[in-house]
Design a protein around this motif. Structure first.
Motif: not given
Length: 163
Positions: A82, A128-130, A132, A155, A157
């Motif tokens: 994350y 930004s967030s994700s 993966k 990822f 950003s």
């Protein structure tokens, strides 16, 4: 920060990551005749420019991975990461002077002549967030040879250009 361990055929890794950065950017220079292809008769139009900005970056991440040995020659890895990132640009100044002769002592974005251009842009930010994944299947027929197949996503950003 990271913690890892092993329980039977299962190996685990858990961790976190923090990062903070401040970048101050100042660029100044003379615009010359070659840059704009001005003939010498109007070379007074190509003088100086300047830009000044700042980037503040904060990053946080959590990650984990589990590895399990299915047999003595076959294993699988599964992980998640994350990411959260915020880039702030508290100010951005840009200016150029068409009539004031360029001087390293004169900051171009701080001029106030009749044919000078100055621009100030207020604060901006991008968050930004994700989450993966990563999955790997490993096959090791002997100690000198290993085959594997991996699926993963990366990822990157968002951000800003300076100037």
């Amino acid at each position: 920060l990271r913690a890892s361990g092993k329980v039977g055929r299962l190996t685990y890794v858990l961790g976190g990551f923090l990062y903070k950065e401040r970048q101050n950017i100042l660029a100044e220079g003379a615009l010359n005749n070659i840059l704009y292809a001005f003939p010498p008769a109007i070379s007074f139009l190509s003088q100086g420019y300047g830009t000044k900005t700042q980037f503040n970056t904060n990053v946080r991440a959590l990650f984990g991975q589990l590895s399990y040995e299915l047999t003595d020659t076959l294993g699988i890895d599964a992980g998640l990461r994350y990411n959260w990132e915020r880039v702030r640009k508290p100010f951005d100044f840009f200016g150029f002077s068409l009539c004031t002769p360029y001087s390293p002592d004169q900051v171009a974005w701080n001029t106030s002549g009749a044919c000078d251009f100055n621009s100030a842009i207020g604060p901006r930010s991008v968050t930004s967030s994700s989450v993966k994944p990563k999955v790997t299947l490993r096959y090791k027929p002997n100690s000198d040879l290993m085959f594997y197949a991996t699926f993963s996503q990366g990822f990157r950003s968002g951000g800003f250009n300076f100037g």
